[in-house]
Design a protein around this motif. Sequence first.
Motif, PDB file in Angstrom:
ATOM      1  N   GLU A  59       0.808  -1.216   0.000  1.00 32.19           N
ATOM      2  CA  GLU A  59       0.000   0.000   0.000  1.00 32.19           C
ATOM      3  C   GLU A  59       0.843   1.269   0.000  1.00 32.19           C
ATOM      4  O   GLU A  59       0.577   2.171  -0.800  1.00 32.19           O
ATOM      5  CB  GLU A  59      -0.928  -0.004   1.220  1.00 32.19           C
ATOM      6  N   GLN A 105      -6.087  -9.268  -2.455  1.00 33.86           N
ATOM      7  CA  GLN A 105      -5.936  -7.934  -1.882  1.00 33.86           C
ATOM      8  C   GLN A 105      -7.300  -7.347  -1.652  1.00 33.86           C
ATOM      9  O   GLN A 105      -7.817  -6.599  -2.479  1.00 33.86           O
ATOM     10  CB  GLN A 105      -5.078  -7.093  -2.805  1.00 33.86           C
ATOM     11  N   PRO A 159      -9.421  -4.989  -0.081  1.00 35.02           N
ATOM     12  CA  PRO A 159     -10.222  -3.797  -0.398  1.00 35.02           C
ATOM     13  C   PRO A 159     -10.256  -3.506  -1.898  1.00 35.02           C
ATOM     14  O   PRO A 159     -11.215  -2.942  -2.397  1.00 35.02           O
ATOM     15  CB  PRO A 159      -9.527  -2.666   0.351  1.00 35.02           C
ATOM     16  N   HIS A 160      -9.209  -3.928  -2.596  1.00 37.24           N
ATOM     17  CA  HIS A 160      -9.169  -3.688  -4.043  1.00 37.24           C
ATOM     18  C   HIS A 160      -9.881  -4.796  -4.803  1.00 37.24           C
ATOM     19  O   HIS A 160     -10.484  -4.556  -5.841  1.00 37.24           O
ATOM     20  CB  HIS A 160      -7.716  -3.592  -4.509  1.00 37.24           C
ATOM     21  N   VAL A 161      -9.754  -6.013  -4.308  1.00 32.66           N
ATOM     22  CA  VAL A 161     -10.382  -7.161  -4.974  1.00 32.66           C
ATOM     23  C   VAL A 161     -11.398  -7.757  -4.008  1.00 32.66           C
ATOM     24  O   VAL A 161     -11.046  -8.171  -2.911  1.00 32.66           O
ATOM     25  CB  VAL A 161      -9.320  -8.221  -5.346  1.00 32.66           C
ATOM     26  N   LYS A 162     -12.665  -7.771  -4.423  1.00 36.68           N
ATOM     27  CA  LYS A 162     -13.693  -8.316  -3.542  1.00 36.68           C
ATOM     28  C   LYS A 162     -13.600  -9.838  -3.512  1.00 36.68           C
ATOM     29  O   LYS A 162     -13.332 -10.457  -4.542  1.00 36.68           O
ATOM     30  CB  LYS A 162     -15.086  -7.904  -4.055  1.00 36.68           C
TER      31      LYS A 162
END
Lengths: 321, 194
Positions: free
Chosen positions: A45, B27, B29-32
């Motif tokens: 991040e 990942q 929050p980026h990939v549900k």
Amino acid sequence: MAGDIVEIVLRAVCVLAAFLVLPLLVGQTEHKVMAHMQGRLGPMEAGGFHGWAQLVADGIKFTQKEDIVPLAADKRVFRIAPALGIVSYLFALAVIPLGPHTVGADVPGSLVWVLAVGGIGTVGTLMAGWGSGNKYSLLGGLRTAAQLVSYELPLILACASFAIAAGSLSLVGIAHAWTPWWLLWQLPGAIVFLVAATAELQRPPFDMPVADSELVMGPYTEYTGLRFALFLLAEYAGIVVMSLLLGVLYLGGWTGPFDHQIGWLWTLLKGAIFAVLIIWIRVAWPRLREDQLQRVAWLGLVPLALLQLAITAIGVVVTSR
Amino acid sequence: MTKFLSGLAKGMATTARTMTTHAHTQQYPHVKPELPSRSRGVIALLEENCTSCMLCARECPDWCIYIDSHKETTPPATEGGRARQHNVLDRFAIDFSLCMYCGICIEVCPFDALFWSPEFEYSTTDIRDLLQEKDTLGQWMPTVPPPEPLVPELPETELQQLVVEVEPEDDPAAGRTTERGTGEVPPPGAGEQP
């Protein structure tokens, strides 16, 4: 005269910049390499692209933390210790050549200088351990002292072998004298150096002084904030110094194709190989017990280093005729 | 000694192999995440089916369901008919700070008014905000997936084989009625007669 002073200041600034940037590169490499070796992704991040700014973020976090000095600590010693730990590697980095002329300070006995200032860091860790007023810190500090004394000997013997082979105590001179024949001839010495350097840095599998399951964080238990960060920086600066040193001594530093133009790149690349190797060793191998650690040094590395010295001496005598 | 060295080499080889294989990290929050359709994320309410019978509220082990209702009278549809009474739901709330996701309320609901939804992103910054009223519970209804097929992911040929196996069972069933002798089915309640 004024030009000399400007040059000295410029060289010092360059060394300082390298000292602040290269450890971060090694640290980020460790984050990523270790993560992928363990089937993870590591930082993703901070900074956007694959977490490249993770260590910068860590540094900002460390500066925000409270600077705590324990009540029972020997306060002045406790405060000075991190500076001693870090300054030794800064001094060492100043004389390590990236190219025949790309060096902070070209001194005749630079190998002796590196080994000499490397010992200051030991004093820093010992001060941290003893000054903290904490039993874990004290135990860790004493383990550090015992370990560094044990591994200093094979390290110096390995370095002596390189110096004898080159007929020079200068790092630039040793790199100049390097031939591909060294890859085989000095191999035992290089192995001794790599193992002893990993132990000097107190990196796994030689991290008995900071064994977290026994001693919390060893000599660094009581440290917080920026002072703790300085110890971490010292560890990674140590990897940089040891890797570059091994790159210069064993792989011939800047020697390689087009070394007149990109010699410094070769040195950095060779150093990076050993840095990754040190990281890899940390991930793959379990921690040694204290007695095993001493056994490796005295029964394994010291005889091997002495053997290397003998091989080197024979080689030098044979080839000089 | 050789065992020691081969162990060291094996450690290096294993870590190197892991490093070169793809990490399975999602990942989030980026990939549900792709959740199974039977995931227990949240409980959704189909308000139209609820009769305010209170069965779910009574069976809930930690009493996290709140139901308020009142009775209304519907006038007779045809002249001379009878007025009917029915319950009208005023409030239906589930306190998800108490809910332990046992699903008993969904099991006991006789009118199929409660459903599991895989939706899970309803965290709040205050624990009191986890008391979700019926409008919120209703908003989760569209996220309830359709029920899975009883025989999932079977190729068509195998399905046909299953059908073929089932078909001959009709004949033995017919034979069973003859075994009983008369073939007459007694009228319901006949056995109760004294």
